[in-house]
Design an enzyme around this catalytic site. Structure first.
Site, PDB file in Angstrom:
ATOM      1  CD  GLU A  42      57.828 -22.654  53.628  1.00 20.82           C
ATOM      2  OE1 GLU A  42      57.599 -23.660  54.307  1.00 20.82           O
ATOM      3  OE2 GLU A  42      58.604 -21.759  54.006  1.00 20.82           O
TER       4      GLU A  42
ATOM      5  CG  ASP B 240      62.233 -20.156  53.960  1.00 25.30           C
ATOM      6  OD1 ASP B 240      61.729 -21.258  53.678  1.00 25.30           O
ATOM      7  OD2 ASP B 240      62.850 -19.937  55.007  1.00 25.30           O
TER       8      ASP B 240
END
Length: 712
Positions: free
Chosen positions: A435, A382
């Site tokens: 990401e 993330d």
């Protein structure tokens, strides 16, 4: 501070308020401890012969029974371990730090070890000692590692505990164990002594999963939030357990045809509305949904069904909760001390100090832990962009340039490279997925080639451009044609995954269905077309839960998905089209064999802005498997529409998003379409086809099957 050194077990215990409520449990644990101690003191020091009933002659050689101290000097660390830890190269710290049930001198107890280099005094507090800060002090190691350790007899699985830390600054802290394998259910914050032993039954998957995780295999991911995917109709406020989830989720993923499921963060987090992205217990699966073994059971059942499992991993930041990593030993231990590097202005959280060896070892050990103990098949990392840039979400004057005068966070970049090298060295048949939303070069390129080393990267630009294009009324799409074709300019610069993620269906953005323009029929047709475009575009796929059946409302993490809408044929049609696309994707090699190679895609006609029609070819390793895709972005049907193809013969419509079973109009090309010797689109042959409104069509050349016997 001198007072802390002289505290004894007879002093008044310092308890947490949450523990005081559990008085019965506390008294029971304390009474049990006193009983054990009383028995040990009262036990006569008999010779060993009398205990083993050997001849009396042997009694003269017997030794007295060893009386255990509250904390025995004991260590699981070798000098080699300490050397690796100090250098940041120990990638299995979870086998050393934390709490581990062991047998020592014939007694079962628990070994505790915690890194707190700036502590003056560290002890273990819990129900077993009435949360007494002075009774079970750990021993500091002599080697400068900053590790405190010790063995406590008669403490076993299920014991709730914390570390009491008196810092060299004089500050008193009560901290949960950073390496705890389980935590109490929030809002309680204690660590729990457990193990992660599990007799796995997924050997076949583990031995063959390279066939499922390779970059030249279909990779279609179902992203989901465990707490809100589904709940019991009888108890809508209660979560499904990992075990209950296995019963419902596994057959559903099988039915829908997804190859992998991605769980949003499952590491323990104190604040449920953070969706798991504010992690406090990095080595503990969230107790909201069950035990570590129950999560392993869920993973096992998915593997047995041929489904891979990916976990969201958050090495970018952590919350400032007093019981967790922040200010752990009274200093900035895990976070960077400089707020320009150590504090995240958007999320009001703290950023890891990637320049500290022990912190790097903590994070990489955590990544390895999930892949090792939980048999996961990949990690989606993330907020990588926030890690890469020193000026991320910062104004001028709020950040400091690196040693070369640039805005790149060199320490974080070095960490990400080391993380990927460690993961692929230990688990070469898994994937790491970034990401990352910027144009940083080489995110999914090998470290040895100058890249960050990820296996794949989210194609955020494609996601935003596609949604923006499809949100336009079809009458205006011809003026935005470049938005839908631009992605192919850079599609092969990285190994891209195409995501329609949770971020696009929250905070007032509406659902995927809600973004589509037009009346009810056009909204559903547009969404079917968008998914057709997604599954035929180069790259792997990711779709967030609820989007696969066209949920009308945006995602609400506080309740279950709107499964009841599947009673209606329009929503059932969206579900059926996603199911059909998943199976098409898995069955047609041209859609996945060269997903990340430029020679796997060729435009046939990408410039027909006036009609808003796209035509392209997807190519596999064998030419016979090539597919021709036609996308009509308007509600205007076309008849006898000519499409150029390289190969003459009969072409079959293998997918049509306007099929009646998808709640479409039912307009289609009946039977095979034969080529004509009319050059078109720069090709020697062409087809005349029917193009339904707001529709994705896929054609494949019919194979010529030779007769079994040939007359001579």
């Amino acid at each position: 501070m001198a007072k802390k050194k002289t505290e004894t077990a007879n002093e008044a215990p310092a308890k947490k308020a949450s523990v005081k409520k559990a008085g019965a449990t506390e008294k029971k644990a304390t009474a049990a401890k006193k009983t054990v101690e009383k028995a040990a003191k009262a036990a006569p020091k008999l010779p060993a012969a009398s205990k083993t009933k050997k001849p009396a002659a042997a009694a003269t050689a017997a030794q007295p029974i060893h009386t255990m101290k509250n904390v025995e000097p004991f260590s699981r660390f070798t000098d080699f371990d300490i050397g690796l830890f100090k250098s940041g190269k120990h990638y299995k710290l979870y086998e050393k730090l934390g709490s581990h049930v062991v047998e020592y001198s014939g007694v079962v107890g628990t070994y505790f070890a915690v890194w707190a280099p700036n502590a003056h005094y560290v002890s273990v507090i819990g129900n077993f000692n009435g949360w007494n800060r002075g009774s079970h002090a750990l021993n500091p190691r002599w080697d400068g590692s900053g590790i405190w350790e010790g063995y406590i007899p008669h403490v076993g699985v299920g014991e709730v505990y914390k570390y009491f830390i008196n810092s060299t600054s004089g500050e008193d802290l009560e901290k949960a164990d950073p390496f705890a394998l389980r935590w109490e259910v929030a809002p309680r914050t204690g660590s729990i002594v457990v193990d992660t032993f599990y007799e796995w039954q997924d050997q076949h998957w583990m031995q063959t999963r390279h066939n499922h995780n390779s970059l030249d295999k279909p990779y279609s991911v179902y992203e989901m939030h465990v707490g809100s995917w589904a709940r019991s109709p009888e108890s809508p406020d209660e979560f499904l357990t990992y075990t209950q989830l296995a019963e419902k989720l596994v057959p559903y993923i099988q039915e829908m045809g997804f190859t992998h499921v991605e769980f949003m963060p499952l590491a323990e987090h104190p604040y449920y509305p953070s969706w798991g992205y504010q992690v406090s217990g990095y080595f503990a699966a969230s107790s909201r949904y069950g035990t570590p073994q129950e999560l392993m059971y869920l993973v096992e059942k998915l593997h047995q069904a041929g489904i891979g499992v990916i976990l969201d991993w958050v090495p970018s930041h952590f919350p400032g909760d007093a019981h967790a990593l922040y200010n752990f030993d009274g200093t900035h231990l895990y976070e960077h001390a400089d707020p320009r590097k150590g504090f995240h202005p958007d999320w009001k959280s703290y950023i890891f100090n990637y320049d500290r060896n022990e912190v790097r070892a903590f994070l990489i050990s955590n990544a390895i832990f999930w892949l090792d103990r939980y048999h996961l098949d990949g990690l989606r990392v993330d907020a990588v962009a926030s890690m890469l840039y020193l000026d991320y979400s910062r104004n001028h004057g709020e950040w400091e340039a690196n040693m070369y005068g640039g805005n790149e966070n060199l320490e974080a970049i070095s960490f990400l490279k080391e993380f990927n090298e460690a993961v692929y060295a230990n688990f070469p048949d898994t994937q790491t997925i970034a990401e990352e939303s910027t144009s940083f070069t080489g995110v999914s390129r090998p470290v040895y080639a100058g890249g960050l080393g990820f296996g794949m990267k989210w194609m955020m630009g494609w996601m935003h451009d596609s949604i923006k294009y499809f949100s336009q009324d079809p009458i205006y799409r011809k003026y935005h044609h470049n938005q839908i074709t631009f992605s192919l300019i850079y599609a092969f610069t990285e190994n891209f995954m195409l995501p329609f993620s949770h971020d696009e269906v929250v905070y007032g953005k509406g659902s995927m269905l809600g973004k589509m323009p037009g009346d009810e029929w056009q909204k559903f047709a547009n969404l079917r077309l968008l998914y057709g475009y997604m599954f035929t575009h180069p790259g792997s796929k990711l779709l967030f839960m609820g989007s696969e059946f066209g949920q009308g409302t945006e995602w609400n993490f506080q309740r279950s998905l709107d499964w009841d809408v599947l009673e209606y044929p329009n929503h059932q049609g969206i579900k059926e089209v996603v199911k059909a696309l998943n199976h098409l994707y898995r069955e047609e090699p041209a859609l996945y064999e060269k997903s990340f190679q430029w020679n796997g895609f060729e435009w046939i006609d990408g410039g027909n802005a006036n009609d808003s029609i796209l035509i392209y070819e997807r190519k596999g390793n064998e030419e016979i498997n090539n597919l021709v895709i036609v996308l009509n972005m308007t509600p205007m049907p076309h008849f006898d529409y000519r499409v150029g193809v390289h190969k003459k013969g009969k072409w079959v419509e293998v997918f049509n998003s306007d099929d009646k079973r998808f709640w479409g109009s039912g307009l289609s090309n009946q039977g095979p379409v034969t080529t004509e010797n009319v050059a078109w689109h720069g090709r020697d042959h062409s087809l005349k086809i029917t193009v339904p409104p707001l529709c994705a069509l896929v054609f494949k050349k019919e194979k010529i099957v030779p007769a079994k016997y040939e007359l001579k």
